[in-house]
Design an enzyme around this catalytic site. Sequence first.
Site, PDB file in Angstrom:
ATOM      1  N   SER A 175       0.584  -1.145   0.087  1.00  0.00           N
ATOM      2  CA  SER A 175      -0.044  -0.411  -0.089  1.00  0.00           C
ATOM      3  C   SER A 175       1.204   0.963  -0.064  1.00  0.00           C
ATOM      4  CB  SER A 175      -0.798   0.085   1.341  1.00  0.00           C
ATOM      5  OG  SER A 175      -0.125  -0.148   2.281  1.00  0.00           O
ATOM      6  N   THR A 205      -2.168   2.281   3.652  1.00  0.00           N
ATOM      7  CA  THR A 205      -1.077   3.542   3.845  1.00  0.00           C
ATOM      8  C   THR A 205      -0.113   3.992   4.731  1.00  0.00           C
ATOM      9  OG1 THR A 205      -2.754   4.809   2.171  1.00  0.00           O
ATOM     10  CG2 THR A 205      -0.978   5.976   4.044  1.00  0.00           C
ATOM     11  N   THR A 251       1.495   6.618  -0.224  1.00  0.00           N
ATOM     12  CA  THR A 251       0.831   6.113  -0.138  1.00  0.00           C
ATOM     13  C   THR A 251       0.899   5.476  -1.327  1.00  0.00           C
ATOM     14  OG1 THR A 251      -1.694   4.834   0.056  1.00  0.00           O
ATOM     15  CG2 THR A 251      -1.338   7.430  -0.832  1.00  0.00           C
ATOM     16  N   ARG A 271      -6.203   9.495  -9.847  1.00  0.00           N
ATOM     17  CA  ARG A 271      -6.828   9.750  -8.533  1.00  0.00           C
ATOM     18  C   ARG A 271      -5.827   9.605  -7.594  1.00  0.00           C
ATOM     19  NH1 ARG A 271      -6.479   7.207  -3.285  1.00  0.00           N
ATOM     20  NH2 ARG A 271      -8.552   7.311  -2.276  1.00  0.00           N
ATOM     21  N   THR A 309      -5.263   6.951   7.971  1.00  0.00           N
ATOM     22  CA  THR A 309      -4.928   5.410   6.384  1.00  0.00           C
ATOM     23  C   THR A 309      -6.707   5.319   6.556  1.00  0.00           C
ATOM     24  OG1 THR A 309      -5.274   3.658   8.216  1.00  0.00           O
ATOM     25  CG2 THR A 309      -3.104   5.017   7.638  1.00  0.00           C
ATOM     26  N   GLY A 310      -6.939   4.617   5.968  1.00  0.00           N
ATOM     27  CA  GLY A 310      -8.111   4.206   5.190  1.00  0.00           C
ATOM     28  C   GLY A 310      -8.779   4.388   4.217  1.00  0.00           C
TER      29      GLY A 310
HETATM   30  N1  GLY Z   1      -5.470   6.603   2.995  1.00  0.00           N
HETATM   31  C1  GLY Z   1      -5.400   6.233   1.209  1.00  0.00           C
HETATM   32  C2  GLY Z   1      -5.855   6.310  -0.246  1.00  0.00           C
HETATM   33  O1  GLY Z   1      -7.071   6.637  -0.010  1.00  0.00           O
HETATM   34  O2  GLY Z   1      -5.485   6.721  -1.188  1.00  0.00           O
END
Ligand code: GLY
Length: 311
Positions: free
Chosen positions: A45, A168, A186, A196, A219-220
């Site tokens: 990640s 992340t 990340t 994105r 994170t998330g």
């Molecule tokens: N939290 C990392 C992402 O959504 O890219």
Amino acid sequence: MLIVASHNGAIGMRPAMAALRDGASAMDAVEVGTRLVEANPDEHSVGYNGYPNILGELELDASIMDGRTLDSGAVAAMRGFPYAISVARQVMERKLPHVLLAGEGAERFAREIGAEAWGEMLSDEVRQLWRGRLTTLGTDQADATLPEGTPLLDLVKVATDPERVGSTVNFLAIDSAGDICSGVSTSGWAWKYPGRIGDSPIIGAGNYADNRYGACCCTGMGEMAIRAGTARSVVLYLKMGMTLAEAAHTAMRDLRDLGGDYIGHMNLIALDRHGEHIGLSSEAGRAYIYQTGEMEAHQGVEREVVPILTR
Ligand code: GLY
């Protein structure tokens, strides 16, 4: 001295604390720790060997914030340079009149400053996983490429894999001078739409630090932290006089107000200027790690759970 990190930061903890003990700044410690995670091929990640976008290209996001000055630097959707945190730091330190560079601009900047470039950013194993995902969506495995002009809008919606949405890495540090720094890096959602950008490089969303109050990283599912301004919210709630626990819980509960189809899990770590720290998650069983200058090794702590999924 204190370092707080997401659990996948463990590989960088010891060198980051050694740097602080040697008199390095909080920013140096955050960079040292994060780079080791970015180079770790087993961490999918972050950095090298992260999960790529729907086209099979690895696009990295990172940001770093200096709590002394509120200076920050960030890069987004950057290809070919594994140490996104270092490029983000240079965006800040080279005194560009900008905070965030994205895509080809970030790559051009990385080349210009001589950032380390790796020709191949994915292992065969991860490339196979990406091919496999395309295959399940009806693409020919022998030639799992998406020709120029392939519509991605609907493909991306079905390609999304909830198990691989957002890990992340987060690092927060307080150095011997009491200065605070926060860093996030990340590779974002697996199989995401090209370009994105998540919360990690967005100052205020996935990352915020202010010496006067504290710092927070997330994170998330980054889209949620962007919409709620989560990291800045925690620091603002501290400024308004809340305790660290009140500030962090309130910012997590704010996420419950978000509607829409893409509501997932969120996690944050935060600290205040006194060195108190906390980790929250919307799901059970998540941990974070921390180490003070007096500790021999880092220690894991289970995150408190704050449910945010209302449906
Ligand atoms: N939290 C990392 C992402 O959504 O890219």
